[in-house]
Design a protein around this motif. Sequence first.
Motif, PDB file in Angstrom:
ATOM      1  N   GLY A   1       2.253  10.864   4.261  1.00 53.66           N
ATOM      2  CA  GLY A   1       3.626  11.631   4.247  1.00 53.66           C
ATOM      3  C   GLY A   1       3.667  11.823   5.705  1.00 53.66           C
ATOM      4  O   GLY A   1       4.839  12.166   6.212  1.00 53.66           O
ATOM      5  N   ASP A   2       2.689  11.638   6.476  1.00 57.86           N
ATOM      6  CA  ASP A   2       2.916  12.077   8.016  1.00 57.86           C
ATOM      7  C   ASP A   2       3.299  10.771   8.737  1.00 57.86           C
ATOM      8  O   ASP A   2       3.570  10.821  10.006  1.00 57.86           O
ATOM      9  CB  ASP A   2       1.642  12.503   8.724  1.00 57.86           C
ATOM     10  CG  ASP A   2       1.359  13.814   8.228  1.00 57.86           C
ATOM     11  OD1 ASP A   2       2.114  14.702   7.723  1.00 57.86           O
ATOM     12  OD2 ASP A   2       0.109  14.084   8.217  1.00 57.86           O
ATOM     13  N   THR A   3       3.321   9.612   8.109  1.00 56.76           N
ATOM     14  CA  THR A   3       3.964   8.437   8.594  1.00 56.76           C
ATOM     15  C   THR A   3       5.287   8.384   9.107  1.00 56.76           C
ATOM     16  O   THR A   3       6.274   9.017   8.266  1.00 56.76           O
ATOM     17  CB  THR A   3       3.681   7.171   7.963  1.00 56.76           C
ATOM     18  OG1 THR A   3       2.321   7.137   7.399  1.00 56.76           O
ATOM     19  CG2 THR A   3       4.078   5.857   8.220  1.00 56.76           C
ATOM     20  N   ALA A   4       5.745   7.924  10.314  1.00 53.62           N
ATOM     21  CA  ALA A   4       7.040   8.175  10.719  1.00 53.62           C
ATOM     22  C   ALA A   4       7.841   7.328  10.064  1.00 53.62           C
ATOM     23  O   ALA A   4       7.564   6.172   9.541  1.00 53.62           O
ATOM     24  CB  ALA A   4       6.945   7.482  12.205  1.00 53.62           C
ATOM     25  N   GLY A   5       9.025   7.785   9.538  1.00 55.01           N
ATOM     26  CA  GLY A   5       9.866   7.170   8.673  1.00 55.01           C
ATOM     27  C   GLY A   5       9.943   7.288   7.184  1.00 55.01           C
ATOM     28  O   GLY A   5      10.683   7.003   6.165  1.00 55.01           O
TER      29      GLY A   5
ATOM     30  N   PRO B   1      11.120   1.308   4.255  1.00 48.26           N
ATOM     31  CA  PRO B   1      10.154   0.455   3.620  1.00 48.26           C
ATOM     32  C   PRO B   1       9.322  -0.353   4.546  1.00 48.26           C
ATOM     33  O   PRO B   1       8.145  -0.578   4.521  1.00 48.26           O
ATOM     34  CB  PRO B   1      11.173  -0.657   2.913  1.00 48.26           C
ATOM     35  CG  PRO B   1      12.194   0.105   2.274  1.00 48.26           C
ATOM     36  CD  PRO B   1      12.371   1.022   3.614  1.00 48.26           C
ATOM     37  N   ALA B   2       9.905  -0.605   5.750  1.00 46.18           N
ATOM     38  CA  ALA B   2       9.020  -1.024   6.888  1.00 46.18           C
ATOM     39  C   ALA B   2       7.917  -0.039   7.285  1.00 46.18           C
ATOM     40  O   ALA B   2       6.677  -0.544   7.693  1.00 46.18           O
ATOM     41  CB  ALA B   2       9.782  -1.303   8.074  1.00 46.18           C
ATOM     42  N   ALA B   3       7.996   1.054   7.502  1.00 46.69           N
ATOM     43  CA  ALA B   3       7.039   2.047   7.694  1.00 46.69           C
ATOM     44  C   ALA B   3       6.071   1.993   6.469  1.00 46.69           C
ATOM     45  O   ALA B   3       4.768   2.178   6.852  1.00 46.69           O
ATOM     46  CB  ALA B   3       7.737   3.401   7.699  1.00 46.69           C
ATOM     47  N   LEU B   4       6.552   1.737   5.448  1.00 49.47           N
ATOM     48  CA  LEU B   4       5.218   1.578   4.093  1.00 49.47           C
ATOM     49  C   LEU B   4       4.605   0.419   4.303  1.00 49.47           C
ATOM     50  O   LEU B   4       3.384   0.525   4.246  1.00 49.47           O
ATOM     51  CB  LEU B   4       6.020   1.713   2.777  1.00 49.47           C
ATOM     52  CG  LEU B   4       7.076   3.091   2.438  1.00 49.47           C
ATOM     53  CD1 LEU B   4       7.724   3.000   1.238  1.00 49.47           C
ATOM     54  CD2 LEU B   4       6.176   4.187   2.628  1.00 49.47           C
ATOM     55  N   ASP B   5       5.214  -0.695   4.544  1.00 51.88           N
ATOM     56  CA  ASP B   5       4.487  -1.808   4.876  1.00 51.88           C
ATOM     57  C   ASP B   5       3.396  -1.572   6.054  1.00 51.88           C
ATOM     58  O   ASP B   5       2.454  -2.157   5.856  1.00 51.88           O
ATOM     59  CB  ASP B   5       5.290  -2.901   5.176  1.00 51.88           C
ATOM     60  CG  ASP B   5       6.023  -3.370   3.823  1.00 51.88           C
ATOM     61  OD1 ASP B   5       5.772  -3.032   2.830  1.00 51.88           O
ATOM     62  OD2 ASP B   5       7.390  -3.784   4.161  1.00 51.88           O
ATOM     63  N   GLY B   6       3.869  -1.123   6.967  1.00 51.36           N
ATOM     64  CA  GLY B   6       2.922  -0.854   8.227  1.00 51.36           C
ATOM     65  C   GLY B   6       1.736   0.101   7.734  1.00 51.36           C
ATOM     66  O   GLY B   6       0.659  -0.240   8.245  1.00 51.36           O
ATOM     67  N   TRP B   7       1.831   1.123   7.086  1.00 47.88           N
ATOM     68  CA  TRP B   7       0.864   2.074   6.466  1.00 47.88           C
ATOM     69  C   TRP B   7      -0.070   1.262   5.559  1.00 47.88           C
ATOM     70  O   TRP B   7      -1.288   1.366   5.719  1.00 47.88           O
ATOM     71  CB  TRP B   7       1.497   3.101   5.706  1.00 47.88           C
ATOM     72  CG  TRP B   7       0.303   4.145   5.139  1.00 47.88           C
ATOM     73  CD1 TRP B   7      -0.160   5.113   5.825  1.00 47.88           C
ATOM     74  CD2 TRP B   7      -0.307   4.100   3.848  1.00 47.88           C
ATOM     75  NE1 TRP B   7      -0.940   5.881   5.191  1.00 47.88           N
ATOM     76  CE2 TRP B   7      -1.050   5.468   3.994  1.00 47.88           C
ATOM     77  CE3 TRP B   7      -0.155   3.217   2.834  1.00 47.88           C
ATOM     78  CZ2 TRP B   7      -2.062   5.538   2.862  1.00 47.88           C
ATOM     79  CZ3 TRP B   7      -0.977   3.542   1.822  1.00 47.88           C
ATOM     80  CH2 TRP B   7      -1.732   4.570   1.771  1.00 47.88           C
ATOM     81  N   ALA B   8       0.501   0.478   4.687  1.00 51.19           N
ATOM     82  CA  ALA B   8      -0.302  -0.500   3.840  1.00 51.19           C
ATOM     83  C   ALA B   8      -1.160  -1.273   4.430  1.00 51.19           C
ATOM     84  O   ALA B   8      -2.186  -1.765   3.898  1.00 51.19           O
ATOM     85  CB  ALA B   8       0.688  -1.089   2.609  1.00 51.19           C
ATOM     86  N   ALA B   9      -0.735  -1.713   5.580  1.00 51.30           N
ATOM     87  CA  ALA B   9      -1.520  -3.056   6.355  1.00 51.30           C
ATOM     88  C   ALA B   9      -2.824  -2.401   6.843  1.00 51.30           C
ATOM     89  O   ALA B   9      -4.032  -3.233   6.792  1.00 51.30           O
ATOM     90  CB  ALA B   9      -0.663  -3.388   7.625  1.00 51.30           C
ATOM     91  N   SER B  10      -2.997  -1.027   6.821  1.00 50.92           N
ATOM     92  CA  SER B  10      -4.245  -0.602   7.452  1.00 50.92           C
ATOM     93  C   SER B  10      -5.080  -0.058   6.063  1.00 50.92           C
ATOM     94  O   SER B  10      -6.231   0.498   6.309  1.00 50.92           O
ATOM     95  CB  SER B  10      -4.263   0.453   8.304  1.00 50.92           C
ATOM     96  OG  SER B  10      -3.401   1.591   7.741  1.00 50.92           O
ATOM     97  N   HIS B  11      -4.315  -0.094   4.773  1.00 49.05           N
ATOM     98  CA  HIS B  11      -5.051   0.296   3.831  1.00 49.05           C
ATOM     99  C   HIS B  11      -4.910  -0.753   2.763  1.00 49.05           C
ATOM    100  O   HIS B  11      -4.159  -0.795   1.851  1.00 49.05           O
ATOM    101  CB  HIS B  11      -4.266   1.346   3.257  1.00 49.05           C
ATOM    102  CG  HIS B  11      -4.351   2.598   4.127  1.00 49.05           C
ATOM    103  ND1 HIS B  11      -3.612   2.589   5.344  1.00 49.05           N
ATOM    104  CD2 HIS B  11      -5.034   3.792   3.962  1.00 49.05           C
ATOM    105  CE1 HIS B  11      -3.965   4.064   5.635  1.00 49.05           C
ATOM    106  NE2 HIS B  11      -4.533   4.669   4.820  1.00 49.05           N
ATOM    107  N   PRO B  12      -5.937  -1.732   2.933  1.00 48.81           N
ATOM    108  CA  PRO B  12      -5.873  -2.961   1.964  1.00 48.81           C
ATOM    109  C   PRO B  12      -6.054  -2.873   0.496  1.00 48.81           C
ATOM    110  O   PRO B  12      -5.836  -3.487  -0.481  1.00 48.81           O
ATOM    111  CB  PRO B  12      -7.016  -4.009   2.592  1.00 48.81           C
ATOM    112  CG  PRO B  12      -8.023  -2.809   3.312  1.00 48.81           C
ATOM    113  CD  PRO B  12      -7.136  -1.719   3.604  1.00 48.81           C
ATOM    114  N   ASP B  13      -6.729  -1.496   0.015  1.00 49.24           N
ATOM    115  CA  ASP B  13      -6.981  -1.217  -1.401  1.00 49.24           C
ATOM    116  C   ASP B  13      -5.485  -0.699  -1.983  1.00 49.24           C
ATOM    117  O   ASP B  13      -5.734  -0.505  -3.252  1.00 49.24           O
ATOM    118  CB  ASP B  13      -7.920  -0.156  -1.371  1.00 49.24           C
ATOM    119  CG  ASP B  13      -9.333  -0.546  -1.012  1.00 49.24           C
ATOM    120  OD1 ASP B  13      -9.585  -1.739  -1.177  1.00 49.24           O
ATOM    121  OD2 ASP B  13     -10.242   0.341  -0.900  1.00 49.24           O
ATOM    122  N   HIS B  14      -4.491  -0.678  -1.257  1.00 52.28           N
ATOM    123  CA  HIS B  14      -3.107  -0.164  -1.799  1.00 52.28           C
ATOM    124  C   HIS B  14      -2.038  -1.205  -1.354  1.00 52.28           C
ATOM    125  O   HIS B  14      -2.159  -2.189  -0.627  1.00 52.28           O
ATOM    126  CB  HIS B  14      -2.928   1.043  -1.255  1.00 52.28           C
ATOM    127  CG  HIS B  14      -3.985   2.106  -0.911  1.00 52.28           C
ATOM    128  ND1 HIS B  14      -4.781   2.460  -0.195  1.00 52.28           N
ATOM    129  CD2 HIS B  14      -4.308   3.094  -2.232  1.00 52.28           C
ATOM    130  CE1 HIS B  14      -5.750   3.335  -0.571  1.00 52.28           C
ATOM    131  NE2 HIS B  14      -5.347   3.679  -1.966  1.00 52.28           N
TER     132      HIS B  14
END
Length: 812
Positions: free
Chosen positions: A528-532, A659-672
């Motif tokens: 939720g704190d991720t930009a975008g 969606p780009a912000a979500l992809d960036g977050w998921a890159a550092s969370h490989p379980d998701h």
Amino acid sequence: MSARALARGHVGALVGLAFAILGGSAFITVGAVLTETSLRAEVPPTRLADAEILVSAAQRVPVVEDFDVRLPERATVPADLVERVGRVPGVSAVAADVGLPLSITTDGVTRTVEAHPWPVADLGDPALRGAAPGPDAVVVDEEIAGIEVGDRLAVGVGETRRNLLVSGIVDAPGPGVHLATSTMSDLAALPGGASDLLAIRVSDDADIAAVAAAIEDVVGGEYAVTTGDARGAVESLAVGNARLELVALAASLAGTLLLLVGCIVASAMATSVANQRRELALLRAVGATPRQVRGLVARQATVAAACGLLPGVALGYLAAGWFCDQLAERGVLPVVVPVVHSPIAGLVVVALTLVVVQLAARGATFRASRRPATEAMGDAQVEPRQPSRVRTGLGLGLVVLSLAPAFGALVVTGEEAFLSAVSGTLLGIVGLALCGPALARAVTGRLAERRGERAPVTRWLALHQTHAYALRTAGAVTVLALAFGLTVAQVFAQSTLERATSAEQAAGMTADATITGALTAADVASLGDTAGVDAAVPMVSTSVVRTSRMLGDATTERFPALGLGPDADRVVDLDVAAGGLADLRGETVALDASTARRWGLDVGDRVELRLANGDPVSPEVVATYRRGFGFGTVVASTELLAAHGLARSADAALVSGDPAALDGWAASHPDHAVTAATSLTGSGSDPQRWLNLIVLLPMLGYVLVAVASSLRTTTRRRREEMSTLRMLGATPRQIRSMVTREALLLGSLAIAAGTVLSVLPMSILGLGVLARPWPQGPLWVIPAIGAVVMLAALTSMRGATRRILQRPPLTS
């Protein structure tokens, strides 16, 4: 006359019975093995292997005069139980265990692991490098690579992150982390300091069974005391839930299996007895008593059944093992459950099948055995008298009643509409079996009148044959209609439910994406704190239990529920009928509108429920909604669930944002993973669809093979009739044409009956659920099943006729 002598010359019918028993016993054995496995399967513990005794709360809600309702989530034990159990003689150590998902970050990568109190792991004196964890420290399993003693580990705690000192590394089943008891109590925040279970170590000189009995006296019957391999189901609720799924699966299959096998065996037995009517009449003429005649037929049927029982049971054992493995691989079961291959299931199947055969044999022979000898001799040459009006009236009544539940879908929504529609088809098949002879006689008689005497000879013969032998016609039509109707009902009931669910989820998901994978509160907060990202709402699949009174009796049921966090109105549109999802915070729920009406509740009322761990709650109803198929019966606040020890991690998060912000977050969370927000389950094949297919196809094949065998046997019984026609001048081609027309007529009657009993209810179901008055699903299934049914009738009857016509007329 012995049973062997009586059977001589009628081997074909008895072979058909043996094959029917082979297939039927294989299906029943699969169900019996599944049932026994669900009751007796045990998986040895792994993480708690060093705790000889486990104490846990009962995972069920007691129901008076009915099966208890199992709780799918962990019911907790109170904090004071630790001290009481610790005073029992022979107890060396007691550790309260709590499982808590935590997110840890190493080398910039965040993953979710399971945290447990250190005293639980310490029961087995594990190999520890370093020191036990203190209030601000953690012990890490060695399976988590890249961490050494003295490192600082970023751990997601609640909605924040803390840096804990790695005080030690331990060789224990993982990967996971171990925290001090005080730290776990603060993080888990279970009501009253409760725990998931108690792990108990017994003194070396103490007897485990005696200590367990003493603990049972201390804790009373409210809590379960478990030893041996049964501890595995206590350690992992997934094992117990898998056993529950097996019980539910076996129960759902039981009615269909018994109906199928009962119809097939009864039909095969009736064909066998019909072939022996002349011999049975002779026995009555020479003084045999009705009891002797029934016993003689029952003995030969038992011998024929025994020939098919052993290979059928063996085949069922093999199929059950493969089936259970496939259930786990396809996601129908949460874990692999070891199949119990004891002889108990086989013995039960043998006993049950022999009872069915005995009842079918004696029932099929009952009327013939009680007729006076002179009447029996006459009946042996012609079709028996038409069924009584009572039988016909009862059958017609059942057919009418079978259609009534389908119309219920126009006023009642939810899974009840689907269950009533399918059960109505089964009831209609039973009614058709009772009134089938009268209907067959009426329909064929009407067709014969319309065609008149100017019809081609082969058509005239076919119509009058089916009319004169209405009992024979009705038997074939009923079983063929069973194959058609059962397949259509199963296929379209499931596809209608899938379409209704998919349509409502697609319309109700307003989020831009779904983050799948177990998410801790810290994960959701960082998302939720991720930009975008505009909104990130945790989502949890759960269930609730409600007890209500119906006609003076208490009924306890479990209902599917969905947990949604604050701001749910920003990511879903449930088509709210009253109230608002913005108020879904704290001790609140939203209800499906039809369910709310049925329960007599409205916005502002409080509803008495039990959560998935058994805790009683009285949340306020803040909204009612119309999209119950897509989002379940109850939508609860995740804050309500968390306050009772549930929702320790979210199954997914519904996210609105870039969606780009979500992809960036998921890159550092490989379980998701990031998926499109079109459904609650994400992409992938539907396990329920696979399950229906894997069960339905063998059943359909069994029914069709059994029907074909019965039709071949019935056709071979007409050797004298065909021989007489040939001597009167009929050519083989004309006889084959007559039989072909009979087969087409039988198939047409079966398809018409199956259409009324299955296609019509499925059309009404489609109208009530999706406002589309036709079956919802692949419509090509209807003509395809009709073609298969017609092909089975044609090939079996024409094949038997071809063999008869290969012999000279006088020896046919």
